[in-house]
Design an enzyme around this catalytic site. Structure first.
Site, short mmCIF file in Angstrom:
data_model
loop_
_atom_site.label_atom_id
_atom_site.label_comp_id
_atom_site.label_asym_id
_atom_site.label_seq_id
_atom_site.Cartn_x
_atom_site.Cartn_y
_atom_site.Cartn_z
N CYS A 1 -2.40 8.82 2.42
CA CYS A 1 -2.06 8.25 1.25
C CYS A 1 -3.33 8.41 0.19
O CYS A 1 -2.64 8.83 -0.81
CB CYS A 1 -1.84 7.22 1.26
SG CYS A 1 -2.97 5.59 2.34
N GLU B 1 1.21 -1.56 -0.57
CA GLU B 1 -0.07 0.24 -0.16
C GLU B 1 0.93 0.98 0.00
O GLU B 1 1.39 1.85 1.21
CB GLU B 1 -0.80 0.26 1.21
CG GLU B 1 -2.09 -0.92 1.11
CD GLU B 1 -3.30 -0.97 0.00
OE1 GLU B 1 -2.99 -0.02 -0.56
OE2 GLU B 1 -4.00 -2.04 0.41
#
Length: 509
Positions: free
Chosen positions: A296, A262
């Site tokens: 993110c 990720e």
């Protein structure tokens, strides 16, 4: 306040960063210093794991796996249910510690702990649904089906911006699947990890969970490299920068292990001429300045239709003028500090590159100084008018810098949205059903997450979280993300009195 919280979790001023879940080991690695970006004060020092410590933890985890995998999945789920209850009891204290050590707003700190609680609830239900499929065999008197088995050790490398939630996304699912976990938290936020370890160890001790199911190895980059290269660890789940993910992915791939990555995002919202501009403003501003732009999923780019560009950017500028920047423990504050002064330097460098490459600022940025900003980690959220092809726009800067640009047609906007190396989160603001469906079609957004009339930031537990391209391709949390933590096995049972071969092959003896 912080002393009381540390006491709640039995964290001392000098604490070991190595635990096997039921036992804290005398760590003999480097010393990590946890300093708050809120006020610059040292909170505590952590003794990190040495290679000797690391190998001892892995050996303990290996042994624990043999017992833990044999516990019925619903029984493992019951343990996770109790972890969720323990997190509910500790939500206030843990949320404040997250806010103080990392720098995100207090409400976001509480929200992160709530995500942990939510994933516990999800995992409890999942513990009774680890199902495979049945298939019809082409051979008479045969039955085919598939089942899923745990992998073994799941190594979890987490990032500073979500110091506890992402660990929980991985660990809770891994545990109900029958795996054991070894957690390397960010060296910038080790105290929140120790607090979580304290919460879990009480639950595990009460349920006689074997030592080694929940392990902690705090340390620097070397610990992550040990994990990535360790053939005893079948799965490494890593959250962080694309650069870090490429390093982990190549090391794990070289030994034919599995990685769940990720990584970075460069997330855009398309603001259509048919958008509700007031609603769009909320999504854009929170997406850009929430967690001081250190998510993110933070909104990095706004792709605005030329007919509403002036009106919408005027709203943006006005909204930015109302932002309150300061101590994130004050619930009236919108924007807290960046994680450290290295992050501030990267922010200032990006601002200079914007100017060098031809961008202009609608809202000027800069570092904040003076009373309340003594840590040196506070900056101004800023807005820059740019072109999508600028090198700096193609790059992810983990800071509250928002890029705005114009488009003419929806096809052009979607192309701009997709024309970056990253592919995590995306959104369109529109009341036009055709535009919404085109954005979600196979010719639309190329991201792992695509939203309509909500922003890019944040995600619900029920959906699989992750992205494509340089975001790494991993999926965590909901849906069928649990399959990443297990191995698939196809089984065929012959209950006939003959042994026919597949595809009608004859082999007569």
């Amino acid at each position: 306040m912080i002393d009381a919280i540390l006491k709640t979790f039995k964290i001392t001023a000098q604490h070991s960063g190595v635990s096997t879940g039921l036992k804290w080991l005398p760590a003999n690695g480097d010393t990590l210093t946890s300093s708050s970006p809120v006020d610059g004060k040292v909170i505590a020092t952590i003794q990190a794991a040495s290679r000797e410590n690391y190998d001892a933890v892995v050996a303990t985890a290996q042994e624990a796996f043999h017992e833990w995998r044999m516990w019925p999945a619903p029984k493992r789920g019951e343990v996770v249910r109790q972890i969720g209850e323990a997190l509910r009891r500790n939500k206030q204290a843990l949320g404040k510690l997250v806010s103080y050590e990392m720098g995100k707003s207090l409400q976001e700190g509480y929200g992160e702990v709530q995500e942990m609680i939510d994933i516990c609830d999800f995992a409890v239900g999942l513990s009774r649904q680890l199902h495979g499929l049945t298939m019809h065999s082409e051979r008479p008197g045969h039955r085919m089906y598939e089942q899923w088995h745990p992998l073994g050790i799941t190594a979890i490398i987490s990032a500073f911006n979500f110091p506890v939630a992402v660990w929980s996304w991985n660990s809770m699912l891994a545990w109900v699947c029958g795996n054991v976990c070894i957690w390397k938290p960010s060296e910038k936020t080790p105290l929140t990890a120790i607090a979580c370890q304290r919460i879990v160890e009480e639950v595990f001790a009460a349920n006689q969970v074997p030592e080694g199911v929940c392990c902690l190895v705090a340390g620097n980059r070397a610990v992550g490299e040990w994990m990535a290269n360790d053939t005893r660890i079948p799965l490494v789940s890593a959250t962080g920068s694309t650069r870090m993910g490429k390093s982990v992915g190549s090391a794990v791939g070289a030994r034919l292990g599995k990685s769940l990555l990720e990584l970075g995002g460069n997330n855009a919202i398309i603001i259509s001429q048919d958008a509700d501009l007031d609603m769009s403003l909320i999504g854009a501003v929170f997406g850009a300045v929430g967690t001081a732009g250190q998510r993110c999923t933070s909104t990095r780019r706004l792709i605005i239709h030329e007919s509403v560009y002036d009106a919408f950017t005027a709203k943006l500028v006005k909204a930015y003028g109302q932002l309150r920047i300061g101590n994130p423990l004050d619930e009236a504050v919108h924007v807290g500090p960046l994680i450290d002064q290295d992050a501030v330097a990267a922010y200032l460098d990006s601002i200079e590159k914007v100017k060098q490459q031809g961008g202009t600022f609608l809202v000027e940025g800069g570092q904040l100084q003076g009373a309340g900003y003594e840590s040196g980690c506070y900056v101004k959220p800023c807005i820059a008018a740019v072109q999508n092809f600028y090198e700096i726009v193609q790059h992810e800067t983990f800071a509250p810098i928002l890029y705005v640009m114009k488009y003419t047609t929806l096809q052009e906007a979607i192309a701009m949205q997709n024309d970056v190396p990253q592919g995590l989160s995306s959104a369109i603001m529109t009341l036009n059903l055709r535009e919404a469906e085109q954005f979600l079609s196979q010719a639309g957004s190329d991201c792992g997450i695509a939203n309509v009339n909500i922003g890019t930031s944040g995600a619900e537990i029920g959906g699989a979280f992750g992205g494509e391209k340089e975001t790494g391709g991993g999926r965590e949390s909901g849906s069928d993300a649990w399959k990443a933590y297990m191995r698939r096995q196809t089984n065929t049972i012959n209950y006939s009195t003959h042994l026919p071969l597949a595809q009608g092959i004859r082999f007569d003896l």
